[in-house]
Design a protein around this motif. Structure first.
Motif, PDB file in Angstrom:
ATOM      1  N   GLN A 143     -12.623  -2.683  11.552  1.00  0.00           N
ATOM      2  CA  GLN A 143     -12.944  -3.687  12.566  1.00  0.00           C
ATOM      3  C   GLN A 143     -13.919  -4.709  11.993  1.00  0.00           C
ATOM      4  O   GLN A 143     -14.794  -4.373  11.192  1.00  0.00           O
ATOM      5  N   GLN A 144     -13.795  -5.955  12.458  1.00  0.00           N
ATOM      6  CA  GLN A 144     -14.736  -6.989  12.031  1.00  0.00           C
ATOM      7  C   GLN A 144     -14.730  -8.144  13.025  1.00  0.00           C
ATOM      8  O   GLN A 144     -13.686  -8.511  13.568  1.00  0.00           O
ATOM      9  N   GLU A 145     -15.890  -8.695  13.240  1.00  0.00           N
ATOM     10  CA  GLU A 145     -16.034  -9.890  14.061  1.00  0.00           C
ATOM     11  C   GLU A 145     -15.689 -11.091  13.200  1.00  0.00           C
ATOM     12  O   GLU A 145     -16.224 -11.246  12.105  1.00  0.00           O
ATOM     13  N   ILE A 146     -14.782 -11.934  13.666  1.00  0.00           N
ATOM     14  CA  ILE A 146     -14.348 -13.062  12.845  1.00  0.00           C
ATOM     15  C   ILE A 146     -14.476 -14.372  13.616  1.00  0.00           C
ATOM     16  O   ILE A 146     -14.515 -14.395  14.846  1.00  0.00           O
ATOM     17  N   VAL A 147     -14.540 -15.457  12.855  1.00  0.00           N
ATOM     18  CA  VAL A 147     -14.541 -16.806  13.419  1.00  0.00           C
ATOM     19  C   VAL A 147     -13.134 -17.368  13.258  1.00  0.00           C
ATOM     20  O   VAL A 147     -12.646 -17.531  12.135  1.00  0.00           O
ATOM     21  N   LEU A 148     -12.479 -17.629  14.361  1.00  0.00           N
ATOM     22  CA  LEU A 148     -11.101 -18.115  14.335  1.00  0.00           C
ATOM     23  C   LEU A 148     -11.087 -19.626  14.126  1.00  0.00           C
ATOM     24  O   LEU A 148     -11.658 -20.383  14.904  1.00  0.00           O
ATOM     25  N   LYS A 149     -10.438 -20.060  13.054  1.00  0.00           N
ATOM     26  CA  LYS A 149     -10.322 -21.479  12.739  1.00  0.00           C
ATOM     27  C   LYS A 149      -8.863 -21.907  12.842  1.00  0.00           C
ATOM     28  O   LYS A 149      -7.966 -21.201  12.362  1.00  0.00           O
ATOM     29  N   PRO A 150      -8.592 -23.071  13.449  1.00  0.00           N
ATOM     30  CA  PRO A 150      -7.198 -23.536  13.547  1.00  0.00           C
ATOM     31  C   PRO A 150      -6.656 -23.938  12.185  1.00  0.00           C
ATOM     32  O   PRO A 150      -7.404 -24.373  11.309  1.00  0.00           O
ATOM     33  N   LEU A 151      -5.337 -23.798  12.007  1.00  0.00           N
ATOM     34  CA  LEU A 151      -4.696 -24.194  10.755  1.00  0.00           C
ATOM     35  C   LEU A 151      -4.519 -25.704  10.723  1.00  0.00           C
ATOM     36  O   LEU A 151      -4.277 -26.341  11.747  1.00  0.00           O
ATOM     37  N   GLN A 152      -4.628 -26.271   9.526  1.00  0.00           N
ATOM     38  CA  GLN A 152      -4.530 -27.715   9.363  1.00  0.00           C
ATOM     39  C   GLN A 152      -3.418 -28.053   8.379  1.00  0.00           C
ATOM     40  O   GLN A 152      -2.955 -27.208   7.613  1.00  0.00           O
ATOM     41  N   GLY A 153      -3.004 -29.324   8.393  1.00  0.00           N
ATOM     42  CA  GLY A 153      -2.045 -29.810   7.401  1.00  0.00           C
ATOM     43  C   GLY A 153      -0.708 -29.106   7.473  1.00  0.00           C
ATOM     44  O   GLY A 153      -0.145 -28.871   8.543  1.00  0.00           O
ATOM     45  N   TYR A 154      -0.187 -28.744   6.280  1.00  0.00           N
ATOM     46  CA  TYR A 154       1.136 -28.118   6.210  1.00  0.00           C
ATOM     47  C   TYR A 154       1.154 -26.740   6.885  1.00  0.00           C
ATOM     48  O   TYR A 154       2.199 -26.269   7.326  1.00  0.00           O
ATOM     49  N   ALA A 155       0.009 -26.083   6.937  1.00  0.00           N
ATOM     50  CA  ALA A 155      -0.034 -24.710   7.456  1.00  0.00           C
ATOM     51  C   ALA A 155      -0.049 -24.647   8.978  1.00  0.00           C
ATOM     52  O   ALA A 155       0.120 -23.576   9.555  1.00  0.00           O
ATOM     53  N   LYS A 156      -0.242 -25.786   9.656  1.00  0.00           N
ATOM     54  CA  LYS A 156      -0.421 -25.736  11.111  1.00  0.00           C
ATOM     55  C   LYS A 156       0.844 -25.294  11.851  1.00  0.00           C
ATOM     56  O   LYS A 156       0.769 -24.830  12.982  1.00  0.00           O
ATOM     57  N   ASP A 157       2.022 -25.440  11.200  1.00  0.00           N
ATOM     58  CA  ASP A 157       3.272 -25.036  11.835  1.00  0.00           C
ATOM     59  C   ASP A 157       3.741 -23.663  11.373  1.00  0.00           C
ATOM     60  O   ASP A 157       4.878 -23.272  11.636  1.00  0.00           O
ATOM     61  N   LEU A 158       2.874 -22.925  10.707  1.00  0.00           N
ATOM     62  CA  LEU A 158       3.234 -21.601  10.204  1.00  0.00           C
ATOM     63  C   LEU A 158       3.477 -20.650  11.371  1.00  0.00           C
ATOM     64  O   LEU A 158       2.639 -20.502  12.259  1.00  0.00           O
ATOM     65  N   SER A 159       4.636 -20.010  11.377  1.00  0.00           N
ATOM     66  CA  SER A 159       4.998 -19.117  12.486  1.00  0.00           C
ATOM     67  C   SER A 159       4.293 -17.773  12.358  1.00  0.00           C
ATOM     68  O   SER A 159       4.045 -17.283  11.253  1.00  0.00           O
ATOM     69  N   GLY A 160       4.002 -17.171  13.500  1.00  0.00           N
ATOM     70  CA  GLY A 160       3.459 -15.814  13.516  1.00  0.00           C
ATOM     71  C   GLY A 160       1.964 -15.712  13.437  1.00  0.00           C
ATOM     72  O   GLY A 160       1.416 -14.610  13.561  1.00  0.00           O
ATOM     73  N   VAL A 161       1.274 -16.826  13.237  1.00  0.00           N
ATOM     74  CA  VAL A 161      -0.194 -16.788  13.138  1.00  0.00           C
ATOM     75  C   VAL A 161      -0.789 -17.852  14.052  1.00  0.00           C
ATOM     76  O   VAL A 161      -0.184 -18.893  14.291  1.00  0.00           O
ATOM     77  N   THR A 162      -1.982 -17.577  14.579  1.00  0.00           N
ATOM     78  CA  THR A 162      -2.658 -18.534  15.460  1.00  0.00           C
ATOM     79  C   THR A 162      -3.791 -19.260  14.770  1.00  0.00           C
ATOM     80  O   THR A 162      -4.342 -20.204  15.323  1.00  0.00           O
ATOM     81  N   GLY A 163      -4.170 -18.815  13.586  1.00  0.00           N
ATOM     82  CA  GLY A 163      -5.270 -19.435  12.871  1.00  0.00           C
ATOM     83  C   GLY A 163      -5.629 -18.618  11.650  1.00  0.00           C
ATOM     84  O   GLY A 163      -4.871 -17.754  11.205  1.00  0.00           O
ATOM     85  N   ALA A 164      -6.808 -18.894  11.110  1.00  0.00           N
ATOM     86  CA  ALA A 164      -7.269 -18.179   9.923  1.00  0.00           C
ATOM     87  C   ALA A 164      -8.764 -17.952  10.024  1.00  0.00           C
ATOM     88  O   ALA A 164      -9.452 -18.551  10.870  1.00  0.00           O
ATOM     89  N   THR A 165      -9.277 -17.078   9.177  1.00  0.00           N
ATOM     90  CA  THR A 165     -10.707 -16.797   9.155  1.00  0.00           C
ATOM     91  C   THR A 165     -11.150 -16.530   7.722  1.00  0.00           C
ATOM     92  O   THR A 165     -10.335 -16.132   6.874  1.00  0.00           O
ATOM     93  N   VAL A 166     -12.435 -16.757   7.457  1.00  0.00           N
ATOM     94  CA  VAL A 166     -13.014 -16.470   6.141  1.00  0.00           C
ATOM     95  C   VAL A 166     -13.700 -15.111   6.214  1.00  0.00           C
ATOM     96  O   VAL A 166     -14.569 -14.891   7.066  1.00  0.00           O
ATOM     97  N   LEU A 167     -13.311 -14.196   5.317  1.00  0.00           N
ATOM     98  CA  LEU A 167     -13.883 -12.850   5.300  1.00  0.00           C
ATOM     99  C   LEU A 167     -15.158 -12.807   4.473  1.00  0.00           C
ATOM    100  O   LEU A 167     -15.522 -13.788   3.816  1.00  0.00           O
ATOM    101  N   GLY A 168     -15.812 -11.653   4.507  1.00  0.00           N
ATOM    102  CA  GLY A 168     -17.091 -11.509   3.821  1.00  0.00           C
ATOM    103  C   GLY A 168     -17.027 -11.712   2.324  1.00  0.00           C
ATOM    104  O   GLY A 168     -17.990 -12.170   1.709  1.00  0.00           O
ATOM    105  N   ASP A 169     -15.875 -11.406   1.702  1.00  0.00           N
ATOM    106  CA  ASP A 169     -15.740 -11.581   0.256  1.00  0.00           C
ATOM    107  C   ASP A 169     -15.276 -12.981  -0.119  1.00  0.00           C
ATOM    108  O   ASP A 169     -14.977 -13.257  -1.288  1.00  0.00           O
ATOM    109  N   GLY A 170     -15.195 -13.862   0.868  1.00  0.00           N
ATOM    110  CA  GLY A 170     -14.795 -15.242   0.596  1.00  0.00           C
ATOM    111  C   GLY A 170     -13.307 -15.488   0.695  1.00  0.00           C
ATOM    112  O   GLY A 170     -12.863 -16.647   0.628  1.00  0.00           O
ATOM    113  N   SER A 171     -12.508 -14.452   0.856  1.00  0.00           N
ATOM    114  CA  SER A 171     -11.053 -14.627   0.965  1.00  0.00           C
ATOM    115  C   SER A 171     -10.673 -15.082   2.373  1.00  0.00           C
ATOM    116  O   SER A 171     -11.441 -14.917   3.324  1.00  0.00           O
ATOM    117  N   VAL A 172      -9.469 -15.644   2.479  1.00  0.00           N
ATOM    118  CA  VAL A 172      -8.976 -16.148   3.755  1.00  0.00           C
ATOM    119  C   VAL A 172      -7.942 -15.177   4.314  1.00  0.00           C
ATOM    120  O   VAL A 172      -7.053 -14.720   3.591  1.00  0.00           O
TER     121      VAL A 172
END
Length: 672
Positions: A632-661
């Motif tokens: 479990q982890q508390e995350i900050v939900l960020k909307p997708l931008q540019g080419y990724a905004k129409d990506l199916s199956g996801v509502t957004g992205a978040t940055v994890l503690g190790d810097g990965s997305v």
């Protein structure tokens, strides 16, 4: 005076007064004999007029003054509250709303008001000689009248009427007041002096007059004046309702107690205590209690958004600290982080509650819109709102206005039938549209339900085949629910002709696009001849969420924790196929099964053993299979931008503690 610094406050308070006037007008239309409703509207109109004058917005001030005068005439029973009068006031309120929006956008008023200012005014009620007009007085006027009576004056209600062929009305009225002032003093005048010189002035004046003379002296002035139809005077009496409420000066308290012996049960014992010290203590306590109940301040929304942005950065850094702690295995660092997590959770709850606002901020706009639209369509609609107190994130609420307007108009135009059609079908001539909101888990549900036609699936099927969206053979393979989903396609409309409400095929397309951009989904439930329900599912907040991190191959994904009922370990043998659909039999339920590996990840290795996430959304329950559960982890939900905004199956992205997305799963993507 520089008024720019007060502009935001003016607009905010004006919106509140417009809303009050709109709400009360809807009530008044249903109960036009309730003068108390007019009094509430009058106070809001009067305040708005004063604020607009102070800010220098002349059109708003003049139009509000016109509406205020009409309300005053209704309140004083000078004119009848006919449907034409009510329609005029609705138009006035709508124009005021337009003027305020122009001030908000351009800094000045741009729309004209002459068509309303110069509109034909309703006729004044005719009164026979035997009728005595009862004028409504406010509390201040009432005190003045009672003071005059205590000093021995006779107080009369005077009604003055010029002849219809009188040309110089203003001069005749001034002559009347000159003669009247020789007899006594005018305590209250129920018409505005500036109206006397207008061409459409009806020559009628009502006033309250204190004098030592008698009724005959006042009415006898008609012989001294020219072009006067009549002057009528009658002794002013306090309205019976007020006498009852105030218990009257001559009625002993004992009589009231005999009529209502149980009244003392409502009052707190301390309030009737003979001990003056006890009463003093209560009086001293009351203001403090009042201050505690109303303690609040206005805060600029930009400051709250800025604070939320800083907290989001704090959440990201907290995730990094947790990652470092896992690597160092330091006990003291773990303890500090636990305290930090508890504090941040409380901070998050407080901040999110500051961003949450009730849906009534937009729901309140719709009754007037539904009323006007149904009137234009010739339909009789009972519009019901439930759950307006349901709260959502301010960002979500601000974007909901247009989609809900489209759906309500769709129900009004396509859904509810004409009264004669409903009667032929054995339905009530009055159709019902229900707008309901409620919470379900970590989501908000909004339903727009009507008891009208329902959706004709065959009509939609014929339309999409005609527009070459799909072939007839492909259409025959689709279920009714799948065909109904095409109403959300761009350019799709079943309307026979284009009107200002429908026919262009853009309404429901806009709804779907906007709702999905908010991380939500929309579904249709319909039965032909029974009605249609549009169900909108939305997240309560778009910023910070609790999530369950899962891994598929080298890719990490986040799943909203509030939608995960439980996690279980399953092997490939436990998964069966029913009609080419993989399912999992679990707890006496057959759950449809979906694999992340088939949809998002490139690495398909190690798929013999899985973890199944049992996920529940607003529409269904299903199992999602993944290789690994991270935690479990508390995350900050960020909307997708540019080419990724129409990506199916996801509502957004978040940055994890190790810097990965990590992408955040759209739990409604697998909706059947």
């Amino acid at each position: 005076m520089d008024t720019n610094e007060y502009l935001d406050m003016f607009l905010e308070e004006s919106d509140e007064h417009i809303q009050v006037m709109s709400d009360e007008m809807l009530k008044f239309e249903q109960n036009p004999k309730n003068i108390d409703i007019v009094a509430v509207m009058f106070r809001s109109a009067h305040t708005l007029k004063g604020m607009a004058g102070t800010m220098g917005f002349e059109s708003t001030q003049k139009l509000t003054h016109t509406i205020e005068n009409m309300m005053d005439d209704i309140r004083n029973e000078v004119i009848d509250p006919t449907q034409e009068t009510i329609d005029f006031m609705f138009k006035g309120i709508e124009r005021l709303e337009l003027l305020l929006n122009e001030i908000r956008e351009y800094g000045s008023e741009r729309s004209g008001i002459d068509d309303l200012i110069n509109a034909e005014k309703p006729a004044v009620k005719e009164t026979s000689g035997s009728e005595e007009a009862e004028l409504v007085v406010n509390d201040m006027e009432k005190d003045i009248i009672l003071d005059a009576k205590e000093q021995g004056s006779n107080v009369f209600t005077v009604s003055f009427q010029l002849r219809d062929d009188c040309l110089l009305k203003g001069i005749r009225i001034n002559m009347f007041f000159k003669e009247l002032n020789n007899l006594g003093e005018v305590l209250s005048l129920k018409q505005n002096e500036e109206d006397w010189e207008k061409e459409d002035f009806n020559g009628h004046i009502d006033l309250i007059f204190a004098t030592s003379s008698n009724k005959e002296d006042i009415e006898g002035l008609v012989s001294k004046l020219s072009e006067v139809e009549f002057i009528k005077a009658s002794l002013w009496e306090e309205p019976k309702e007020e006498i009852k409420a105030d218990n009257g000066p001559d009625k002993p308290k004992k009589d009231l107690e005999e009529v209502k012996p149980e009244a003392t049960n409502v009052t707190d014992d301390k309030s009737s205590s003979p001990d003056p010290e006890a009463n003093k203590g209560e009086e001293a306590k009351s203001p403090e209690s009042h201050r505690k109940q109303t303690a609040s301040i206005r805060v600029n929304l930009e400051k709250i958004d800025s604070l939320m942005g800083l907290f989001e950065e704090f959440i990201v850094e907290k995730g990094r600290l947790q990652n470092i702690a896992e690597q160092l295995k330091d006990k003291e660092l773990f303890e500090s982080l636990e305290r930090l997590v508890r504090t941040s959770t409380e901070m998050q709850t407080s901040l999110l509650s500051m961003r949450m606002i009730p849906l009534d901020t937009i729901f309140n706009r719709f009754p007037r819109m539904v009323r006007n639209t149904s009137k234009d369509l010739g339909k009789n609609i009972n519009f019901v709102i439930e759950g307006a107190e349901t709260e959502l994130d301010r960002t979500v609420v601000e974007e909901l206005g247009d989609p809900l307007v489209h759906l309500l108009r769709n129900s009004l135009d396509h859904g509810v039938e004409m009264p004669e059609t409903r009667k032929e079908r054995g339905k009530n001539e009055q159709g019902t549209i229900l707008l309901r909101a409620y919470h379900k888990g970590n989501e908000a549900i909004i339903e727009i339900k009507d008891d009208g036609n329902g959706i004709n699936v065959q009509k939609i099927k014929d339309k999409i085949i005609k527009q070459n969206v799909i072939t007839e053979k492909e259409a025959d393979l689709l279920s009714d629910d799948q065909i109904i989903q095409y109403i959300f396609s761009s350019g799709m409309s079943t309307a026979e002709q284009i009107t200002n409400l429908s026919g262009r095929g853009v309404g429901l397309d806009v709804v779907k696009t906007k709702i999905e951009s908010l991380g939500g989904s929309v579904k249709v439930e319909t039965k032909v001849g029974i009605g249609t329900t549009f169900v909108i599912v939305l997240p309560l907040t778009l910023s910070i969420i609790q999530s369950l991190l899962v891994r598929q191959g080298e890719q990490t994904f986040a799943v909203p924790l509030s939608n995960v009922l439980e996690t279980i370990f399953v092997e490939s043998e436990q998964i069966r196929k029913i009609m080419d659909q993989e399912v999992l039999y679990y707890r006496n339920e057959i759950l449809t099964t979906h694999k992340y590996s088939e949809l998002f990840a490139k690495d398909h290795s190690g798929d013999d053993k899985h973890y199944a996430l049992i996920i529940q959304n607003a529409f269904q329950k299903y199992a999602l299979l993944v290789n690994e559960i991270v935690g479990q982890q508390e995350i900050v939900l960020k909307p997708l931008q540019g080419y990724a905004k129409d990506l199916s199956g996801v509502t957004g992205a978040t940055v994890l503690g190790d810097g990965s997305v990590a992408f955040v799963l759209d739990i409604n993507f697998f909706q059947q």
